[in-house]
Write an enzyme that holds these catalytic residues in place. Structure first.
Site, PDB file in Angstrom:
ATOM      1  N   ASP A  99      -4.460  -2.480  -1.992  1.00 56.72           N
ATOM      2  CA  ASP A  99      -4.114  -1.364  -2.881  1.00 56.72           C
ATOM      3  C   ASP A  99      -3.448  -1.901  -4.145  1.00 56.72           C
ATOM      4  O   ASP A  99      -2.898  -3.012  -4.147  1.00 56.72           O
ATOM      5  CB  ASP A  99      -3.128  -0.416  -2.178  1.00 56.72           C
TER       6      ASP A  99
HETATM    7  N1  URA Z   1      -3.365  -1.438   4.241  1.00 58.32           N
HETATM    8  C1  URA Z   1      -2.910  -0.624   3.255  1.00 58.32           C
HETATM    9  O1  URA Z   1      -2.475   0.495   3.510  1.00 58.32           O
HETATM   10  N2  URA Z   1      -2.948  -1.102   2.006  1.00 58.32           N
HETATM   11  C2  URA Z   1      -3.381  -2.333   1.662  1.00 58.32           C
HETATM   12  O2  URA Z   1      -3.368  -2.711   0.492  1.00 58.32           O
HETATM   13  C3  URA Z   1      -3.843  -3.152   2.704  1.00 58.32           C
HETATM   14  C4  URA Z   1      -3.827  -2.699   3.990  1.00 58.32           C
END
Ligand code: URA
Length: 232
Positions: free
Chosen positions: A102
């Site tokens: 993310d």
């Molecule tokens: N899980 C998440 O919620 N975000 C990420 O960036 C990676 C794994």
């Protein structure tokens, strides 16, 4: 074939870039510097060099990058800086991200132009463990360890998550190992337990750990050993 056409096809440089590079003496055929970009070549007869790097031998590339917050895990985005924008490499359009993070997540991102290797890293069938360091806003308690182990039903899903290993470090910090990569998986797992992830960092994928010498935003090629850890 003309040398400028060949370099254009093999790199991200435009014809005008190549003209400039040729004037600067950055292009060689064998030992001979080429200033005239209309020179005809036979790439199979003598190697072509750009900045002393042979071009034409298309070897797959593998990198690890320490992703900062605010950077998008995408190959291109009209508005935001992407992890690919952080690389100073030719032929960036060929590179793919092996497991996205993310925008607000930091840490290990693997990047390659080898589609099969990418598949080995990301396919749930390969069960490669992703290791995250998690910070949450509500205090953690030991009952979560069993809940994560048994699987959690995430919002919008019909099947529970696979067995995951949660290690509680202190009231607001934990380490989590998961073998899936569902959309926002870690945040949704904690949300399913009524908690909220305030910071997330990926430390490792399989046996590839984020190099502690890599500053945020920096990257390095993977070692052969690291690459092979997913071919085995
Ligand atoms: N899980 C998440 O919620 N975000 C990420 O960036 C990676 C794994």
């Amino acid at each position: 074939m003309r040398i400028d056409k060949f370099i254009c096809a093999m790199t991200d440089y435009s014809r005008s870039d190549i003209k400039r590079l040729a004037k600067e003496g950055a292009i060689r055929i064998g030992e001979h510097i080429v200033n005239d970009t209309s020179t005809k070549i036979d790439p199979s007869a003598s190697p072509i060099y750009l900045f002393d790097n042979p071009i034409g031998s298309i070897k797959p590339r593998f990198f690890m990058l320490n992703k900062p917050q605010g950077i998008i895990s995408a190959t291109n985005d009209g508005h935001h800086k992407t992890v690919i924008d952080l690389l100073n490499e030719p032929k960036k359009s060929k590179l793919q991200i092996a497991g996205r993070l993310d925008k607000d997540t930091t840490g290990l991102v693997l990047i390659t132009d080898d589609g099969q290797w990418n598949h080995c890293v990301t396919s749930p069938n390969h069960h490669s463990l992703k290791h995250y360091k998690v910070t949450v806003d509500k205090p953690l308690d030991d009952s979560l360890i069993q809940q994560f182990k048994s699987g959690l039903l995430l919002n919008g899903e019909t099947k529970k998550t696979r067995e995951a290993k949660l290690t509680i470090i202190d009231a607001h910090h934990a380490e989590l190992f998961i073998s899936e990569g569902k959309y926002h998986q870690v945040k949704r797992m904690f949300a399913a337990c009524g908690n909220h992830v305030t910071a997330l960092h990926r430390h490792a994928i399989g046996s590839i750990q984020l190099d502690p010498n890599l500053e945020l935003g920096n990257y390095r090629p993977l070692t052969q050993h690291e690459v092979n850890s997913f071919n085995d």
